[in-house]
Each structure stands twice: as C-alpha cells, then as structure tokens.
Design an enzyme around this catalytic site. Structure first.
Site, PDB file in Angstrom:
ATOM      1  N   ASP A 238       0.819  -1.215   0.000  1.00 40.89           N
ATOM      2  CA  ASP A 238       0.000   0.000   0.000  1.00 40.89           C
ATOM      3  C   ASP A 238       0.849   1.259   0.000  1.00 40.89           C
ATOM      4  OD1 ASP A 238      -2.037  -1.821   0.154  1.00 40.89           O
ATOM      5  OD2 ASP A 238      -3.059  -0.869   1.827  1.00 40.89           O
TER       6      ASP A 238
ATOM      7  N   ARG B  32       0.316   5.652  17.203  1.00 42.84           N
ATOM      8  CA  ARG B  32       0.116   6.683  16.166  1.00 42.84           C
ATOM      9  C   ARG B  32       0.645   8.064  16.560  1.00 42.84           C
ATOM     10  NH1 ARG B  32       0.318   2.316  14.067  1.00 42.84           N
ATOM     11  NH2 ARG B  32      -1.523   1.275  13.242  1.00 42.84           N
TER      12      ARG B  32
ATOM     13  N   ASP C 210      -7.143   5.319  12.335  1.00 44.55           N
ATOM     14  CA  ASP C 210      -5.788   5.840  12.258  1.00 44.55           C
ATOM     15  C   ASP C 210      -5.701   7.173  11.525  1.00 44.55           C
ATOM     16  OD1 ASP C 210      -4.654   3.860  13.764  1.00 44.55           O
ATOM     17  OD2 ASP C 210      -3.998   2.655  12.070  1.00 44.55           O
TER      18      ASP C 210
END
Length: 403
Positions: free
Chosen positions: A16, A96, A125
């Site tokens: 990705d 994160r 996220d």
C-alpha cells in the site's frame, strides 16, 4: 490542487505505501522523504530502504523508536491502567501519536510543507495521525491518498502496481489478506473471516501467543519491580523499558496470555471486530494494579478508576496531544509517587494472576485488619456510630416510600 513543495511519508515498505509513494510522486511532482518507524513490529526494515531507493527516494529515514515508544507512550498509558471499552489495551492507538511526532519533526528538519499517511477512510488511524499533526504543527498539510485518489477496489490497486512496475508479493494477490498491525505492545488482525463476528477466529491468525489449552501444564512464577508506577525489573534484573516489555511478550506468549477477540466501536461510527494479542501488556497491567492495591489511598485509587475510561477514550480517538489528555496524565502521574515495590505473578493457561505484592510504601496494615488481638488502637464500638450516620438517609428514604 494545492501546490506542495515537499512531503514526508509514513512508509512501511509494504504494497500500500509503495503504491502511495508512486502516486504522490506522480500527483504532486515534488520530493518525497520516507519515514519508517521501528516500533518492534518484528519485521526486517531494511527492505523498506531498498524499495524506497528503487522509487528514486534520496532521503530515507528508518528510526529505531522502541525505547521511546515504551517509555514515553506505553508506560504513561499503563500508569492509568487504560483499557478502551474495558478490554482493549490500545496497542495501535498509542503508536500513532509517536509516529506523527516524528513525521512532524522530520518535516520541520527538511522544510517539508506536508505529511502523508496510508490510513484508510474507514479507520481510526486517519483521525489519530491528523489530530496529532494539528496539535503539533497546524501549518503542515496532510495528504491522505485513500481519501483522495480514484482507486476504489483491491483490483484497481493491483492494476496500478503492475502498471507502474511496483512488485506485488505473491501473498498479496488473489483474496484480500488480513489487515495486520504490529508493534512491541501488540499485534492486531482484522478483515476476511473476522468481518463476521459470528465466525470463530481460526488458530493461524494468532502470531504471538499459543492457545491457552496448549500452554505448559506447569505455571511460571515471575516478579516485576516497580518504581514510581513504572516497571523497572524482571526477576530482580534491571531492564530498559523496551527490553522488559519484549521479555514479557515472550513469557506471556508461551503461556497463552493476552488474547482478545473484540468487537469495538470505532471513533468514526462503525463497529469493527479484531483479534488482539498483548501478552506483555496484559502482564504489566495486572502487575501494576497489584502494586497499586497496597500503595494507593482508597479515594485516589477509585478516582483513577473513574477517569480511566475517559483517558482511554482520548487515546483511542486520537487526542494524545490534546490538553485534556495532558491534564489527566498529570493527575495520574501525581498518584504514582509511592507506587514502588515488587509484584509476583503466576502465568498459567492464558492467565496472569497476582499472587503476592510488597512495597516499602505500603498502606496495608496487618495490625489493623487482623482478626486476632491487635496492638493498634481500634475501638469496635466506633463502627456503630459510623453505620448509624450512613444509614440515616436510608431510614428517611424507607419511611417516605412506606417501608
């Protein structure tokens, strides 16, 4: 489209983000800096460098953040005994803000005006990354390709990769794979069969823990030392935060500790099912509550339990750098001044059970609680007045209601 001069991309080197890297280069025609965070995900990260080089990237950052991750993010969260919706140890959520912090730091260092991430438009996220950037440097633009490009299916994603000669691993072809996130605190698995909460998760999903039914028949006894609310030693040996958590992951995994099959409420409004494995974190949570049980005043302990759901929700929803989370953290940290000592646990067949706890700052008094004659002055008759005063309102309530 807004003119962008330089972008810092959160880059894993996977399919990705490799496609996102190419798309950024094509779409914005500017320099891209890649940033890969080593959070203890257990993968070899140098291949990410090679893939970035193949894409013509000159500035490639691969940074070992394991110690910072555990000491500055995981441990403060554990001081609060944080569990989202009473179960989830926030393994993805807490990583994160650290990644965002370094994205912003690199952007400032290299003079970039934008950061980019690979989070999808359905997940949490994207919110966590972008709220963190908003708090740390509002001048930075955020590029979220999954919300901007015209790729709408996995087939289109693979077609884009083949068109631009981006290698597609064999396990990425055919049926969509599980979505997996990993770091030193946990692994999470979503997608495929797990999207049906009625289906039992297959055994091969689990990566860090054995099935508790297959765990050793003999318990393992361990002792964790605490100072100021943070774990500092295992079985009498001082260890760094990351080394300690890593060792506990191995111990917990061997005994099947830390498995969770959860349907949770995402911040953006949908329910999601995931399989989480947090062996070391599960042990540390039990141990921390064990040492707090003898070192925290009753009212302080109960106040912590009251604010914990709010604190956990803030982390889950991406508000790590928000003022209210920092205010709650100050309260939590204030409570930990005397949370020091040792906790002994038994690991057995999926459980981490506290079996003893000691502290030089213990509030526990054997002389007060003993059923035997005590040298401590305690007049049993005092309880009579105590009960009478607490029962006064109940008598009034009962009289009004005809009881």
């Amino acid at each position: 489209m807004t003119k962008i001069e330089k972008i810092v991309l959160s880059y894993s080197g996977g399919l990705d983000t490799s496609i996102i890297l190419k798309w950024l280069q094509e779409t914005y025609g500017c320099e891209v800096v890649t940033f890969t965070a080593d959070l203890g995900q257990g993968e070899e990260l140098e291949p990410a460098r090679a893939k970035a080089e193949m894409s013509g990237i000159k500035d490639i950052r691969i940074v070992d953040l394991r110690e910072e991750f555990v000491s500055d993010f995981v441990f403060p969260m554990l001081r609060a005994n944080a569990l989202y919706e009473g179960q989830y140890l926030l393994g993805s959520s807490i990583a994160r803000p650290l990644i965002a912090k370094h994205l912003v730091g690199i952007a400032r260092e290299v003079g970039a005006d934008a950061i980019a991430h690979g989070a999808t438009g359905k997940g949490n996220d994207q919110v966590r990354f972008e709220l963190a950037v908003n708090a740390l440097d509002p001048s930075l633009k955020v590029i979220a390709p999954w919300r901007q490009w015209n790729i709408r299916s996995r087939t289109q994603l693979l077609e884009y990769a083949e068109k631009h000669h981006i290698p597609v691993p064999g396990d990425k072809r055919g049926e969509a794979p599980f979505s997996i996130d990993a770091n030193l605190l946990h692994t999470s698995t979503e997608g495929k069969i797990l999207e049906n909460p009625a289906e039992v998760a297959p055994d091969h999903i689990y990566q860090r823990t054995v099935d508790p039914l297959d765990a050793p028949d003999t318990p393992e006894i361990i002792t964790i030392g605490f100072e100021g609310g943070d774990p500092v030693s295992l079985n009498g040996t001082a260890m760094t935060p990351a080394a300690l958590l890593s060792e506990l992951n191995g111990l917990g995994g061997r005994h099947g500790v830390g498995r969770l099959d959860l349907v949770e409420n995402r911040f953006i409004g949908m329910k999601s099912r995931g399989i989480y494995e947090t062996p070391g974190g599960t042990i540390l949570l039990a141990a921390h509550r064990g040492i707090e049980s003898i070192t925290l005043d009753r009212a302080a302990a109960h106040l912590k339990d009251e604010i914990m759901p709010r604190y956990a929700e803030l982390i889950y929803n991406g508000f790590w750098f928000a003022p209210e989370r920092e205010m709650l953290q100050a309260l939590v940290d204030q409570s930990q001044a005397f949370v020091s000592g040792e906790v002994t646990l038994r690991l057995y067949k999926g459980s981490a059970s506290v079996i003893s706890r000691t502290s030089p700052w213990s509030l526990y008094s054997a002389d007060l609680v003993t059923f035997e004659e005590s040298p401590v002055a305690y007049d049993h008759h005092d309880a009579e007045g105590f009960i009478r005063l607490n029962g006064l309102r109940l008598k009034s309530w009962a009289a009004r209601n005809g009881r």
